[in-house]
Design an enzyme around this catalytic site. Structure first.
Site, PDB file in Angstrom:
ATOM      1  N   MET A   1       0.844  -1.185   0.000  1.00 18.88           N
ATOM      2  CA  MET A   1       0.000   0.000   0.000  1.00 18.88           C
ATOM      3  C   MET A   1       0.882   1.239   0.000  1.00 18.88           C
ATOM      4  SD  MET A   1      -3.002  -1.151   2.667  1.00 18.88           S
ATOM      5  CE  MET A   1      -4.096   0.182   2.146  1.00 18.88           C
ATOM      6  N   SER A   2       0.751   2.047  -1.044  1.00 14.54           N
ATOM      7  CA  SER A   2       1.595   3.226  -1.193  1.00 14.54           C
ATOM      8  C   SER A   2       0.974   4.476  -0.586  1.00 14.54           C
ATOM      9  CB  SER A   2       1.841   3.486  -2.684  1.00 14.54           C
ATOM     10  OG  SER A   2       0.619   3.844  -3.315  1.00 14.54           O
ATOM     11  N   GLY A   3      -0.300   4.388  -0.197  1.00 16.42           N
ATOM     12  CA  GLY A   3      -1.012   5.572   0.253  1.00 16.42           C
ATOM     13  C   GLY A   3      -1.788   6.231  -0.868  1.00 16.42           C
ATOM     14  N   GLY A   4      -1.669   5.696  -2.087  1.00  8.07           N
ATOM     15  CA  GLY A   4      -2.375   6.224  -3.244  1.00  8.07           C
ATOM     16  C   GLY A   4      -3.718   5.545  -3.448  1.00  8.07           C
ATOM     17  N   VAL A   5      -4.493   6.102  -4.358  1.00  3.70           N
ATOM     18  CA  VAL A   5      -5.847   5.590  -4.578  1.00  3.70           C
ATOM     19  C   VAL A   5      -5.843   4.190  -5.194  1.00  3.70           C
ATOM     20  CG1 VAL A   5      -6.086   6.681  -6.857  1.00  3.70           C
ATOM     21  CG2 VAL A   5      -8.132   6.166  -5.510  1.00  3.70           C
ATOM     22  N   ASP A   6      -4.878   3.896  -6.066  1.00  5.09           N
ATOM     23  CA  ASP A   6      -4.877   2.600  -6.753  1.00  5.09           C
ATOM     24  C   ASP A   6      -4.691   1.434  -5.782  1.00  5.09           C
ATOM     25  OD1 ASP A   6      -5.284   3.764  -9.245  1.00  5.09           O
ATOM     26  OD2 ASP A   6      -3.140   3.966  -9.651  1.00  5.09           O
ATOM     27  N   SER A   7      -3.671   1.504  -4.935  1.00  5.95           N
ATOM     28  CA  SER A   7      -3.452   0.392  -4.003  1.00  5.95           C
ATOM     29  C   SER A   7      -4.557   0.335  -2.954  1.00  5.95           C
ATOM     30  CB  SER A   7      -2.079   0.508  -3.336  1.00  5.95           C
ATOM     31  OG  SER A   7      -1.934   1.731  -2.639  1.00  5.95           O
ATOM     32  N   CYS A  88      12.883  -1.580  -9.780  1.00  9.12           N
ATOM     33  CA  CYS A  88      12.166  -1.615  -8.512  1.00  9.12           C
ATOM     34  C   CYS A  88      11.159  -2.750  -8.493  1.00  9.12           C
ATOM     35  CB  CYS A  88      11.465  -0.270  -8.285  1.00  9.12           C
ATOM     36  SG  CYS A  88      10.724  -0.103  -6.643  1.00  9.12           S
ATOM     37  N   GLY A 113      -1.744  -2.399  -6.796  1.00 12.60           N
ATOM     38  CA  GLY A 113      -2.615  -1.533  -7.584  1.00 12.60           C
ATOM     39  C   GLY A 113      -2.139  -1.314  -8.996  1.00 12.60           C
ATOM     40  N   CYS A 187      10.870   8.713  -8.345  1.00 18.57           N
ATOM     41  CA  CYS A 187      10.540   9.089  -6.968  1.00 18.57           C
ATOM     42  C   CYS A 187      11.730   9.629  -6.192  1.00 18.57           C
ATOM     43  CB  CYS A 187       9.917   7.900  -6.246  1.00 18.57           C
ATOM     44  SG  CYS A 187      11.009   6.494  -6.005  1.00 18.57           S
TER      45      CYS A 187
END
Length: 343
Positions: A1-7, A88, A113, A187
């Site tokens: 979970m990256s904190g973004g909407v997709d994940s 990555c 995601g 990033c």
């Protein structure tokens, strides 16, 4: 979970499907990169909490530095242009299972995601990587490097959805980051100044050298080879009556060659570090569709494996700005055949 909407939506959908889920967030290259800022980690924690999931942060700073950042720097030093997202995925994100094992978590599926799909071929028994339904968001290009073991464990719930549908799911279910903007560029180089980053990372000063034309005539001076890539037009510091581009770099002579647009086209390439998904190797030449850049329109070509770790691609039509260090990815319809690193 990256904190973004997709994940976040991938986690939500997986819970809706009846899976018991645990959220994992990777801490990479310090705490304030676009991939893993403290705010993003907190977002991931909050979302996991709202979804009723346990959440863990895995510190992979050292691994990210070793396999992604150093590779990025060394590739530029060797005159090529890297794609760190691929490294990555290959060495960090989809090897996370090995590190998650240290948390004593027992799970059989690794959900992300990414916009892509995985299915098992009933005839060969191999796990296949498919393009996403949303062609504008398809991430199969940066996932071509995954092994059969990694694909077997991978599940991409967003592969059958468009980005608009993902945001709608987030909005309808009060996911707190439904309108959060997406990260762009690399990033760990948030300002986009790759040359400055490499110099600060290595502590080196990369020497200036001659900018030349195809006949060897000196046109000016470059600011260090790490600051240039094939096809570059801006920031060259050379005046010309017609558009000129970087068409070659020589680490041996420390030169950058500039020429007109026509000099950027070529009909063939070779690739190393190859990985096949649909098969173990290519027994004979194969007709494929090819991308040499992320989201590039696919181009018809013939692929031939000329040695254990060397692939040759012959295009039907000349291709512009084929760049060493980037990935070449082959498709058969919506299935990824495999790919490699352009040499």
């Amino acid at each position: 979970m990256s904190g973004g909407v997709d994940s976040s939506v991938a986690a939500f959908l997986s819970l809706q499907q009846g899976h018991k889920c645990v959220g994992l967030t990777l801490k990479l290259f310090g705490s304030e990169t676009r991939c893993t800022s403290l705010a993003d980690i907190n977002d991931a924690k909050n979302i996991a909490s709202r979804l009723g999931m346990e959440h863990y942060v895995i510190d992979l700073n050292d691994e990210f530095d070793k396999y992604v950042v150093r590779h990025f720097v060394e590739t530029y030093e060797n005159g090529a242009t890297p794609n760190p997202c691929i490294e990555c995925n290959r060495n960090i994100k989809f090897n996370m299972l090995l590190h998650a094992g240290n948390l004593k978590l027992d799970f059989d599926t690794f959900i992300t995601g990414h916009y892509a799909r995985v299915k098992k071929d009933p005839i060969s028994g191999r796990f296949l990587l498919q393009k996403a339904i949303d062609e504008k968001k398809d991430q199969s290009y940066v996932l071509y490097c995954l092994s059969q073991q990694q694909l077997k464990k991978a599940h991409f719930p967003l592969g059958d959805l468009t980005k608009n549908e993902v945001r709608k799911i987030a909005e309808d279910n009060n996911v707190i980051n439904a309108s959060k903007s997406e990260s762009q560029d690399i990033c760990f180089v948030p300002d986009g100044d790759y040359g400055k980053f490499i110099e600060e990372y290595t502590g080196k000063t990369y020497p200036q050298g001659d900018i030349i034309d195809p006949d060897g005539k000196v046109l000016g001076r470059h600011k260090g080879l790490i600051r240039y890539t094939i096809g570059q037009r801006r920031g060259l510091g050379v005046a010309a009556n017609t558009p000129i581009y970087v068409t070659a770099k020589s680490t041996a002579n420390n030169t950058v060659t500039l020429a007109g647009d026509s000099a950027l086209y070529s009909k063939a390439l070779t690739a190393k570090d190859i990985n096949f998904i649909t098969c173990e190797d290519l027994k004979k030449p194969m007709r494929v569709m090819v991308r040499t850049r992320y989201l590039q329109a696919e181009q018809p070509a013939t692929a031939e494996q000329v040695s254990e770790d060397c692939l040759r691609i012959d295009f039907d039509f000349p291709q512009r700005a084929i760049t060493p260090g980037q990935a070449v990815v082959m498709y058969d319809g919506d299935i990824v055949v495999g790919g490699g690193t352009i040499g």
